[in-house]
Design a protein around this motif. Structure first.
Motif, PDB file in Angstrom:
ATOM      1  N   LEU A  67       0.865  -1.172   0.099  1.00  0.00           N
ATOM      2  CA  LEU A  67      -0.125   0.017   0.194  1.00  0.00           C
ATOM      3  C   LEU A  67       0.967   1.250   0.091  1.00  0.00           C
ATOM      4  O   LEU A  67       0.535   2.195  -0.682  1.00  0.00           O
ATOM      5  CB  LEU A  67      -0.992   0.047   1.105  1.00  0.00           C
ATOM      6  CG  LEU A  67      -2.017  -1.009   1.087  1.00  0.00           C
ATOM      7  CD1 LEU A  67      -2.939  -0.866   2.725  1.00  0.00           C
ATOM      8  CD2 LEU A  67      -3.064  -0.731   0.285  1.00  0.00           C
ATOM      9  N   ALA A  71       0.728   2.133  -4.037  1.00  0.00           N
ATOM     10  CA  ALA A  71      -0.453   2.857  -4.132  1.00  0.00           C
ATOM     11  C   ALA A  71      -1.256   2.143  -4.975  1.00  0.00           C
ATOM     12  O   ALA A  71      -1.950   2.716  -6.043  1.00  0.00           O
ATOM     13  CB  ALA A  71      -0.339   4.413  -4.257  1.00  0.00           C
ATOM     14  N   PRO A  72      -1.720   0.713  -4.819  1.00  0.00           N
ATOM     15  CA  PRO A  72      -2.641   0.040  -5.753  1.00  0.00           C
ATOM     16  C   PRO A  72      -3.907   0.681  -5.962  1.00  0.00           C
ATOM     17  O   PRO A  72      -4.380   1.305  -4.781  1.00  0.00           O
ATOM     18  CB  PRO A  72      -2.706  -1.289  -5.326  1.00  0.00           C
ATOM     19  CG  PRO A  72      -2.201  -1.137  -3.692  1.00  0.00           C
ATOM     20  CD  PRO A  72      -1.400   0.084  -3.477  1.00  0.00           C
ATOM     21  N   VAL A  73      -4.538   0.646  -7.027  1.00  0.00           N
ATOM     22  CA  VAL A  73      -6.081   1.068  -7.122  1.00  0.00           C
ATOM     23  C   VAL A  73      -6.911  -0.162  -7.639  1.00  0.00           C
ATOM     24  O   VAL A  73      -6.315  -1.155  -7.940  1.00  0.00           O
ATOM     25  CB  VAL A  73      -5.966   2.207  -8.082  1.00  0.00           C
ATOM     26  CG1 VAL A  73      -5.467   3.511  -7.502  1.00  0.00           C
ATOM     27  CG2 VAL A  73      -5.703   1.767  -9.394  1.00  0.00           C
ATOM     28  N   LEU A  77      -6.040  -2.921  -5.088  1.00  0.00           N
ATOM     29  CA  LEU A  77      -6.387  -2.401  -3.931  1.00  0.00           C
ATOM     30  C   LEU A  77      -7.378  -3.441  -3.166  1.00  0.00           C
ATOM     31  O   LEU A  77      -7.120  -3.613  -2.120  1.00  0.00           O
ATOM     32  CB  LEU A  77      -6.903  -1.207  -4.102  1.00  0.00           C
ATOM     33  CG  LEU A  77      -7.137  -0.377  -2.552  1.00  0.00           C
ATOM     34  CD1 LEU A  77      -6.134  -0.506  -1.929  1.00  0.00           C
ATOM     35  CD2 LEU A  77      -7.666   1.204  -2.856  1.00  0.00           C
TER      36      LEU A  77
END
Lengths: 220, 220
Positions: A67, A71-73, A77
């Motif tokens: 994370l 910064a996965p989406v 995420l």
């Protein structure tokens, strides 16, 4: 960089699957310890639970790093957020198997479960153990249909639990208070293991479809 | 944009604090339902639990949005990740209060707890309730010292639980199997509420210091 990230994400999932296999072994062993009054196996389950906790800490730490650094989406995420919850569930199932083992150890060389209830507990334990296995396979395959079967297994668990209570609270419970307390708590532990497996299945559905089943936050 | 984000993050925390107050009320009410055999209050706790679950879903959803849209790092990421775990813990405490209320309702108009054990349960319930309150205040104030007091309360819970078992398993348990099963399970529910409060406190310590206490992933 992006490639390393995908590899790390896959490795987190693989480690969750592998952890679920270890939890499945813990459930199986704790049941053997319980129904065969085997305190060496009970001891092993309790020791192994500490290892499970360390594995869980490591997975949680890696989720946090993913994370933080990547910064996965969207779908990725969802995987990381779900992994954070699943690792807590698996660790908790391990704790519950250790609780079973501790009762087995406490009553050794006696068998904590009265003879008449042993088939009930054997079946309850078998279902729980299979459900943990199914939860892991479901995660590995990201298989929504398989995840949905978990809720069905849970119904048989409820039936078994109800028949425990019928026997416990009927007029003819001849085994005394200690056995009654053991049965009530041990039944609860297996029931909770099954609940956690169901909730892992729901998280897999969320990972795959993005749909949040009702009551998602209170899992497990 | 950045400003909106900070406001949203604070609002998630405020909602967790407010949820912990509602959970505290649920614990208090379920105890009243239990020790006074009040089935109207029991009913209310059970209904309110559904609301708690919806609040929890909303908070979880907003945490996910924060991760997705804002990609927080460092201390702010710790807050969001911890919020995701704390909301699960609070929802679970609410479920446990509802379990207590369901036993109260099942035994109504009788009181499920035998008279001799009522002071023990009253104290256990009081500590649990206070611990939920402390967990919430700890989060609001981000107060590490206050968080550490939660572990101390937990020791008194363990003592109370042990004295329940001594009475249950002594030679002179005159209340029968049903009461024994109720006492065993109800004691377990309160014990778990307290465990979750301790683990919320540990998460606050993590938010403030960044230090992961040992065994963090298996919380609660």
């Amino acid at each position: 960089m992006r490639e390393t990230y995908r590899v790390e994400l896959e490795s987190v999932i693989e480690d969750l699957v592998s952890m679920s296999q270890d939890v499945q072994v813990a459930v199986r062993d704790s049941t053997r310890a319980l129904l065969q009054a085997d305190d060496a196996i009970a001891e092993r389950v309790i020791t192994e639970d500490e290892k499970l906790d360390r594995v869980a800490d490591d997975i949680e730490h890696r989720c946090f790093s993913l994370l933080s650094l990547q910064a996965p989406v969207a779908g990725e995420l969802r995987i990381v957020v779900s992994a954070l919850r699943m690792v807590g569930e698996l660790a908790r199932m391990g704790d519950l198997a250790a609780h079973v083992a501790k009762v087995a150890r406490l009553r050794y060389p006696e068998i904590a479960i009265p003879e008449r209830l042993r088939p009930n507990f054997a079946r309850m334990a078998e279902i729980s153990e299979q459900m943990v296995g199914t939860a892991g396979s479901t995660l590995r395959a990201r298989d929504v249909e398989m995840a949905e079967t978990l809720a069905q297994n849970d119904e048989e668990m409820d039936d078994l639990r109800r028949s425990q209570f019928r026997l416990l609270l009927g007029d003819e419970w001849p085994y005394g208070v200690e056995a009654a307390v053991d049965v009530a708590l041990l039944g609860r532990y297996y029931e909770r293991i099954a609940d956690h497996a169901v909730s892992m299945g729901k998280r897999v559905i969320y990972v795959v479809t993005g749909a949040v089943p009702a009551g998602a936050a209170q899992w497990p």
